[in-house]
Every structure is written in C-alpha cells, then in structure tokens.
Design an enzyme around this catalytic site. Structure first.
Site, PDB file in Angstrom:
ATOM      1  N   ILE A   1       0.858  -1.180   0.000  1.00 27.70           N
ATOM      2  CA  ILE A   1       0.000   0.000   0.000  1.00 27.70           C
ATOM      3  C   ILE A   1       0.893   1.229   0.000  1.00 27.70           C
ATOM      4  O   ILE A   1       1.789   1.338   0.836  1.00 27.70           O
ATOM      5  CB  ILE A   1      -0.883   0.036   1.274  1.00 27.70           C
ATOM      6  N   CYS A   2       0.660   2.151  -0.910  1.00 31.56           N
ATOM      7  CA  CYS A   2       1.433   3.393  -0.929  1.00 31.56           C
ATOM      8  C   CYS A   2       1.181   4.154   0.373  1.00 31.56           C
ATOM      9  O   CYS A   2       0.046   4.541   0.666  1.00 31.56           O
ATOM     10  CB  CYS A   2       1.044   4.245  -2.125  1.00 31.56           C
ATOM     11  N   VAL A   3       2.240   4.360   1.142  1.00 34.06           N
ATOM     12  CA  VAL A   3       2.087   4.973   2.461  1.00 34.06           C
ATOM     13  C   VAL A   3       1.565   6.399   2.365  1.00 34.06           C
ATOM     14  O   VAL A   3       0.698   6.802   3.151  1.00 34.06           O
ATOM     15  CB  VAL A   3       3.403   4.886   3.274  1.00 34.06           C
TER      16      VAL A   3
ATOM     17  N   ALA B   1      -2.097   6.298   1.444  1.00 32.08           N
ATOM     18  CA  ALA B   1      -2.862   5.727   2.557  1.00 32.08           C
ATOM     19  C   ALA B   1      -3.065   6.744   3.671  1.00 32.08           C
ATOM     20  O   ALA B   1      -4.183   6.900   4.184  1.00 32.08           O
ATOM     21  CB  ALA B   1      -2.156   4.484   3.087  1.00 32.08           C
TER      22      ALA B   1
END
Length: 128
Positions: free
Chosen positions: A77-79, A82
C-alpha cells in the site's frame, strides 16, 4: 512470466479492483508468478480493515488478503496515499497519535520504491 499489478481504484464504487483481483487469480491459475500488488491513489481503500460490505456482497478486502496469504503475493500500500485517506498501521497510528489502526492484516505500507522494484524485476506490470 513474472507479473506485478497496480490497483488505483477503490474496493467499491468502480470495477478496477475487482477486475484486478480476477486477473490476479487468472495469472496464478495459469502458472504465472504474481510477485506483488501495489495499491495506489484510491486503491489504498482495498486495505481498509473497517470496510464492511453487506452480507450478500463480495468482500473484496478479505479476498485480497486471501490471495496474498495463499499465493505469497506481497500486498503493498502506498504509504503517502494511505495516510491522506486515513489508512494507517499500528506504527503510523502511534506516530500520529491516532486512536487506532485500520490496515487490514496481510497488507504492508510501503513507498514508491516497492513499485519501482516491481517494475524492474517483473516481465509485466499491469495497471487497473
């Protein structure tokens, strides 16, 4: 062949994520290697542990979780995406002094480096 998938659509509201999941299952069923799925932009909603579909609806969040567990697929998940959308793990929740985390187990917060690495090490990168 070795594949990576990029998902930019949310779990519900568009068909991007469900099409990506069907494609992922087709890949592994045909004997291809699916090394990772990178969730970006609205796609990070696929990792929201608090998503609660109706009992007669398909649970896409848990389906991704099962895919990762059964086939050893990294669910990244792209931090940055997110955090903008309120999806955090325990570490980020503590760092930001939030009441709790909501990242579904089996998913990992990661940077764009994970996507870059997948692009370099896979034969194909397919975006949904």
């Amino acid at each position: 062949m070795r594949f990576a998938i990029v998902v930019t659509g949310p779990a519900y509201g568009t068909q991007q994520a469900s099409s990506a999941l069907q494609f992922a299952h087709a890949l592994v069923n045909e004997g291809h290697e699916l090394s990772s799925v990178f969730f970006y932009r609205e796609g990070v909603y696929n990792a929201n542990q608090l998503t609660s579909p109706a009992s007669d609806e398909f649970d896409l969040v848990r389906a991704w979780q099962q895919l990762g567990a059964q086939h050893g697929v990294a669910l990244n998940i792209c931090v940055a995406a997110a955090l903008r959308r309120g999806i955090v793990d325990e570490t980020e929740a503590k760092r930001l002094a939030l009441a709790s985390a909501n990242l579904q187990p089996g998913f990992s917060l990661s940077g764009l480096g994970a996507l870059a690495e997948a692009s370099l090490t896979c034969d194909r990168v397919v975006q949904f």
